[in-house]
Design a protein around this motif. Structure first.
Motif, PDB file in Angstrom:
ATOM      1  N   PRO A  89       4.216  -8.185  -0.203  1.00  0.00           N
ATOM      2  CA  PRO A  89       4.008  -7.119   0.784  1.00  0.00           C
ATOM      3  C   PRO A  89       2.716  -6.354   0.493  1.00  0.00           C
ATOM      4  N   ARG A  90       2.132  -5.809   1.544  1.00  0.00           N
ATOM      5  CA  ARG A  90       0.886  -5.073   1.404  1.00  0.00           C
ATOM      6  C   ARG A  90       0.985  -3.740   2.120  1.00  0.00           C
ATOM      7  N   GLY A  91       0.147  -2.807   1.701  1.00  0.00           N
ATOM      8  CA  GLY A  91       0.094  -1.518   2.373  1.00  0.00           C
ATOM      9  C   GLY A  91       0.053  -0.365   1.396  1.00  0.00           C
ATOM     10  N   THR A  92      -0.092   0.821   1.959  1.00  0.00           N
ATOM     11  CA  THR A  92      -0.109   2.067   1.185  1.00  0.00           C
ATOM     12  C   THR A  92       1.232   2.757   1.322  1.00  0.00           C
ATOM     13  N   VAL A  93       1.784   3.180   0.204  1.00  0.00           N
ATOM     14  CA  VAL A  93       3.072   3.871   0.185  1.00  0.00           C
ATOM     15  C   VAL A  93       2.872   5.224  -0.480  1.00  0.00           C
ATOM     16  N   ARG A  94       3.256   6.264   0.227  1.00  0.00           N
ATOM     17  CA  ARG A  94       3.133   7.620  -0.313  1.00  0.00           C
ATOM     18  C   ARG A  94       4.449   8.009  -0.991  1.00  0.00           C
ATOM     19  N   VAL A  95       4.340   8.465  -2.240  1.00  0.00           N
ATOM     20  CA  VAL A  95       5.511   8.830  -3.035  1.00  0.00           C
ATOM     21  C   VAL A  95       5.300  10.236  -3.585  1.00  0.00           C
ATOM     22  N   SER A  96       6.299  11.078  -3.441  1.00  0.00           N
ATOM     23  CA  SER A  96       6.227  12.412  -4.045  1.00  0.00           C
ATOM     24  C   SER A  96       7.404  12.599  -4.984  1.00  0.00           C
ATOM     25  N   ARG A 108       5.249   4.838 -15.275  1.00  0.00           N
ATOM     26  CA  ARG A 108       5.925   3.537 -15.341  1.00  0.00           C
ATOM     27  C   ARG A 108       5.882   2.835 -13.994  1.00  0.00           C
ATOM     28  N   LEU A 109       6.023   3.600 -12.926  1.00  0.00           N
ATOM     29  CA  LEU A 109       5.987   2.993 -11.595  1.00  0.00           C
ATOM     30  C   LEU A 109       4.624   2.376 -11.314  1.00  0.00           C
ATOM     31  N   LEU A 110       3.565   3.108 -11.598  1.00  0.00           N
ATOM     32  CA  LEU A 110       2.214   2.598 -11.333  1.00  0.00           C
ATOM     33  C   LEU A 110       1.908   1.361 -12.176  1.00  0.00           C
ATOM     34  N   ASP A 111       2.447   1.327 -13.389  1.00  0.00           N
ATOM     35  CA  ASP A 111       2.223   0.153 -14.241  1.00  0.00           C
ATOM     36  C   ASP A 111       2.874  -1.107 -13.675  1.00  0.00           C
ATOM     37  N   ARG A 112       3.912  -0.944 -12.863  1.00  0.00           N
ATOM     38  CA  ARG A 112       4.694  -2.081 -12.406  1.00  0.00           C
ATOM     39  C   ARG A 112       4.237  -2.639 -11.065  1.00  0.00           C
ATOM     40  N   MET A 113       3.385  -1.931 -10.335  1.00  0.00           N
ATOM     41  CA  MET A 113       3.112  -2.316  -8.970  1.00  0.00           C
ATOM     42  C   MET A 113       2.164  -3.516  -8.879  1.00  0.00           C
ATOM     43  N   PRO A 114       2.462  -4.474  -7.996  1.00  0.00           N
ATOM     44  CA  PRO A 114       1.623  -5.659  -7.838  1.00  0.00           C
ATOM     45  C   PRO A 114       0.384  -5.365  -7.010  1.00  0.00           C
ATOM     46  N   GLU A 118      -0.753  -0.182  -2.609  1.00  0.00           N
ATOM     47  CA  GLU A 118      -1.422   0.998  -3.160  1.00  0.00           C
ATOM     48  C   GLU A 118      -0.470   2.187  -3.042  1.00  0.00           C
ATOM     49  N   ILE A 119      -0.231   2.848  -4.157  1.00  0.00           N
ATOM     50  CA  ILE A 119       0.663   4.008  -4.165  1.00  0.00           C
ATOM     51  C   ILE A 119      -0.162   5.292  -4.228  1.00  0.00           C
ATOM     52  N   GLU A 120       0.145   6.202  -3.339  1.00  0.00           N
ATOM     53  CA  GLU A 120      -0.444   7.538  -3.376  1.00  0.00           C
ATOM     54  C   GLU A 120       0.619   8.500  -3.894  1.00  0.00           C
ATOM     55  N   CYS A 121       0.423   9.043  -5.091  1.00  0.00           N
ATOM     56  CA  CYS A 121       1.398   9.929  -5.727  1.00  0.00           C
ATOM     57  C   CYS A 121       1.063  11.391  -5.448  1.00  0.00           C
ATOM     58  N   ALA A 122       2.090  12.190  -5.299  1.00  0.00           N
ATOM     59  CA  ALA A 122       1.907  13.633  -5.120  1.00  0.00           C
ATOM     60  C   ALA A 122       3.068  14.350  -5.789  1.00  0.00           C
ATOM     61  N   ASP A 123       2.794  15.550  -6.334  1.00  0.00           N
ATOM     62  CA  ASP A 123       3.875  16.361  -6.888  1.00  0.00           C
ATOM     63  C   ASP A 123       4.271  17.394  -5.842  1.00  0.00           C
ATOM     64  N   ARG A 282       9.726  -2.490  -1.579  1.00  0.00           N
ATOM     65  CA  ARG A 282       9.323  -2.970  -2.901  1.00  0.00           C
ATOM     66  C   ARG A 282       9.148  -1.804  -3.870  1.00  0.00           C
ATOM     67  N   VAL A 283       8.508  -0.738  -3.408  1.00  0.00           N
ATOM     68  CA  VAL A 283       8.309   0.425  -4.281  1.00  0.00           C
ATOM     69  C   VAL A 283       9.663   1.052  -4.635  1.00  0.00           C
ATOM     70  N   LEU A 284      10.563   1.119  -3.669  1.00  0.00           N
ATOM     71  CA  LEU A 284      11.891   1.672  -3.933  1.00  0.00           C
ATOM     72  C   LEU A 284      12.624   0.824  -4.969  1.00  0.00           C
ATOM     73  N   ASP A 285      12.521  -0.492  -4.871  1.00  0.00           N
ATOM     74  CA  ASP A 285      13.146  -1.371  -5.867  1.00  0.00           C
ATOM     75  C   ASP A 285      12.598  -1.098  -7.264  1.00  0.00           C
ATOM     76  N   GLU A 286      11.278  -0.893  -7.356  1.00  0.00           N
ATOM     77  CA  GLU A 286      10.671  -0.627  -8.660  1.00  0.00           C
ATOM     78  C   GLU A 286      11.107   0.736  -9.198  1.00  0.00           C
ATOM     79  N   LEU A 287      11.251   1.725  -8.314  1.00  0.00           N
ATOM     80  CA  LEU A 287      11.741   3.036  -8.750  1.00  0.00           C
ATOM     81  C   LEU A 287      13.151   2.923  -9.313  1.00  0.00           C
ATOM     82  N   ARG A 288      13.983   2.121  -8.652  1.00  0.00           N
ATOM     83  CA  ARG A 288      15.348   1.922  -9.165  1.00  0.00           C
ATOM     84  C   ARG A 288      15.312   1.297 -10.556  1.00  0.00           C
TER      85      ARG A 288
END
Length: 296
Positions: A89-96, A108-114, A118-123, A282-288
């Protein structure tokens, strides 16, 4: 009907007004009002009504906003049908995430992503009631709530991640520091460093107070756990801190509580349409997976 206009109408409903919807969609309030007006002309019915100085959806507007979610889900399923033929899968996923969960999960999440995602992280650390509203602008929202708290509402999908115990943090030279665990009565008279009202940990402290029969003496209101931990280590009070995030913090002892169910539930909130995107899944699976490793 233009799906973008339907999305704007939905945001007016979920965010509670034009101004908040504009902020969530990165539009001006005028643009939001104009888009809703276009929909009203197309449907021939009033979709919003004045309430004081703001607006809310009419029953017709609420019905159309509910139908708009079905449209958004259908469009994302159509995109996912094509994405299924991609090798990855491809695309940008925003995660807060709120600050302590961001510290725990993001590296850990960023280390695992293929490659390809592209993950955009925010607090984002908001009052408990405001987490669901973040899903209008963020794909995956990591939120927390105390044990026993109610649901996040019907407008979001909830994926549980883990339960994190909340322990009593004391300085290493504190009178209780050598105990294996503490009871609420042991904490009578202590100076507390607590979060602001409306945030999940404040509910747990209220449960501690109820179990001991005395009101806590709160001397500082600090939402940043790192600041709270530094104050505890320096001898300026005690606090409730999450075990996985601060179990190895310098200058502290974390003591489990007995007699009170002290913990927080960490969940991922997302909208039903975003849940159809392959990259989001995919990102949700990696978070789990990351959460499972932390809990173990």
């Amino acid at each position: 009907m233009d799906p973008r206009l339907l999305e704007t109408l939905r945001a007016v409903g979920t965010q509670g007004g034009v101004t908040a919807a504009a902020a969530a969609l990165h539009l001006t309030p005028s643009a939001v009002s104009q888009q809703v007006a276009v929909l009203q002309r197309e449907t021939g019915v009033a979709l919003t009504e004045r309430v004081g100085r703001g607006v809310r959806l009419t029953p017709a507007g609420e019905a159309l906003a509910d139908a708009a979610l079905d449209v958004a889900v259908a469009l994302e399923r159509a995109r996912a049908a094509c994405d299924a033929f991609l090798v990855e899968p491809r695309g940008t996923v925003r995660v807060s995430a709120f600050a302590s969960a961001a510290q725990l999960l993001f590296p850990r999440l960023l280390d695992r992503m293929p490659a390809g995602i592209e993950i955009e992280c925010a607090d984002e650390d908001v009052a408990q009631a405001d987490f669901a509203g973040l899903t209008d602008r963020i794909d995956l929202v990591v939120a927390h709530r105390p044990d026993g708290a109610g649901t996040w509402g019907e407008h979001v999908r909830v994926e549980p991640l883990l339960r994190e115990p909340l322990d009593v943090a004391v300085p290493r030279d504190h009178r209780l520091a050598d105990q294996a665990r503490v009871q609420p009565a042991d904490l009578d008279g202590e100076a507390w460093i607590s979060v602001r009202e409306g945030f999940p940990v404040s509910t747990v402290l209220a449960a501690v107070a109820a179990a001991s029969g005395t009101d806590p003496r709160i001397v500082h209101r600090i939402n940043d756990f790192h600041v709270a931990a530094a104050l505890v280590a320096a001898g300026h009070g005690i606090s409730l801190l999450p075990r996985h995030s601060f179990g190895n913090a310098a200058g502290l002892r974390l003591l489990p509580l007995t007699g009170v169910r002290a913990g927080r539930r960490i969940d991922v909130l997302l909208r039903a349409d975003r849940a159809e995107r392959m990259a989001v899944r995919r990102v949700l699976d990696e978070l789990r997976q990351v959460a499972s490793e932390i809990a173990a």
